[in-house]
Design a protein around this motif. Structure first.
Motif, short mmCIF file in Angstrom:
data_model
loop_
_atom_site.label_atom_id
_atom_site.label_comp_id
_atom_site.label_asym_id
_atom_site.label_seq_id
_atom_site.Cartn_x
_atom_site.Cartn_y
_atom_site.Cartn_z
N GLN A 1 68.45 18.24 60.22
CA GLN A 1 67.60 17.44 59.60
C GLN A 1 66.15 18.14 58.97
O GLN A 1 65.59 18.89 59.56
CB GLN A 1 67.07 16.47 60.64
N ALA A 2 66.37 17.97 57.79
CA ALA A 2 65.27 18.75 56.81
C ALA A 2 64.38 17.91 56.33
O ALA A 2 64.41 16.97 55.55
CB ALA A 2 65.83 19.39 55.79
N ASN B 1 67.24 27.89 67.65
CA ASN B 1 66.07 28.84 67.11
C ASN B 1 66.02 28.57 65.75
O ASN B 1 67.08 28.10 65.03
CB ASN B 1 66.32 30.16 67.53
N TYR B 2 64.73 28.85 65.34
CA TYR B 2 64.36 28.48 63.72
C TYR B 2 63.81 29.62 63.00
O TYR B 2 63.01 30.42 63.76
CB TYR B 2 63.51 27.22 63.75
N THR C 1 65.42 20.36 61.88
CA THR C 1 65.88 20.21 63.26
C THR C 1 67.38 20.50 63.20
O THR C 1 67.98 19.68 62.44
CB THR C 1 65.63 18.87 63.79
N ILE C 2 67.84 21.28 64.15
CA ILE C 2 69.24 21.49 64.10
C ILE C 2 69.87 20.62 65.33
O ILE C 2 69.02 20.67 66.49
CB ILE C 2 69.64 22.91 64.15
N SER C 3 70.73 19.95 65.20
CA SER C 3 71.61 19.48 66.18
C SER C 3 73.14 19.45 66.10
O SER C 3 73.57 19.72 65.24
CB SER C 3 71.03 17.82 66.46
N LEU D 1 66.35 15.49 53.72
CA LEU D 1 67.61 15.42 53.68
C LEU D 1 68.40 15.62 55.07
O LEU D 1 67.87 16.14 55.86
CB LEU D 1 68.32 16.30 52.62
N ARG D 2 69.39 15.26 55.18
CA ARG D 2 70.26 15.54 56.32
C ARG D 2 71.76 15.94 56.07
O ARG D 2 72.52 15.44 55.39
CB ARG D 2 70.51 14.09 57.30
#
Length: 125
Positions: free
Chosen positions: A81-82, A58-59, A68-70, A18-19
């Motif tokens: 983005q998962a 950071n995660y 991913t984070i953007s 999923l996004r």
């Protein structure tokens, strides 16, 4: 004032993707850091991923390598983005922002923390 609205949640099978998107709106503001949090059913809200004003990220250990984070600063939009989703990723996902709201006189400028209403992500096994 600053307002955040998330989108992109839904039902997905384990292993799917999923996004999520979060857009900030309002007048006379700037965004510093932004982050995604989540609250699984019956549990406390937890940090998923964060993006600071200097571009660092950071995660949480539980999502590192899968999420991913953007950010698109021109659009005041944050993304998550998962990928490789697991049932334990099921939660309401919230967008968070640290922002500055500018007044007509700078002496009234305010630092604010803003939350979106959340978007539900359900991962089926």
């Amino acid at each position: 004032q600053v307002r955040l609205v998330e989108s992109g949640g839904g039902l997905v099978q384990a292993g799917g993707s999923l996004r999520l998107s979060c857009t900030a709106s309002g007048s006379r503001f700037s965004i510093n850091s932004m982050a995604w949090y989540r609250q699984p059913p019956g549990k406390q809200r937890e940090l998923v991923a964060a993006s600071t004003s200097d571009g660092s990220t950071n995660y949480a250990d539980s999502v590192r390598g899968r999420f991913t984070i953007s950010r698109d600063n021109a659009k005041n939009t944050l993304y998550l983005q998962a990928d490789s989703l697991k049932p334990e990723d099921t939660a309401v996902y919230y967008c968070n922002a640290q922002a500055v709201v500018y007044a007509l006189s700078s002496k009234y400028d305010r630092n604010v923390e803003v939350w979106g209403p959340g978007t539900l992500v359900t991962v089926s096994s």
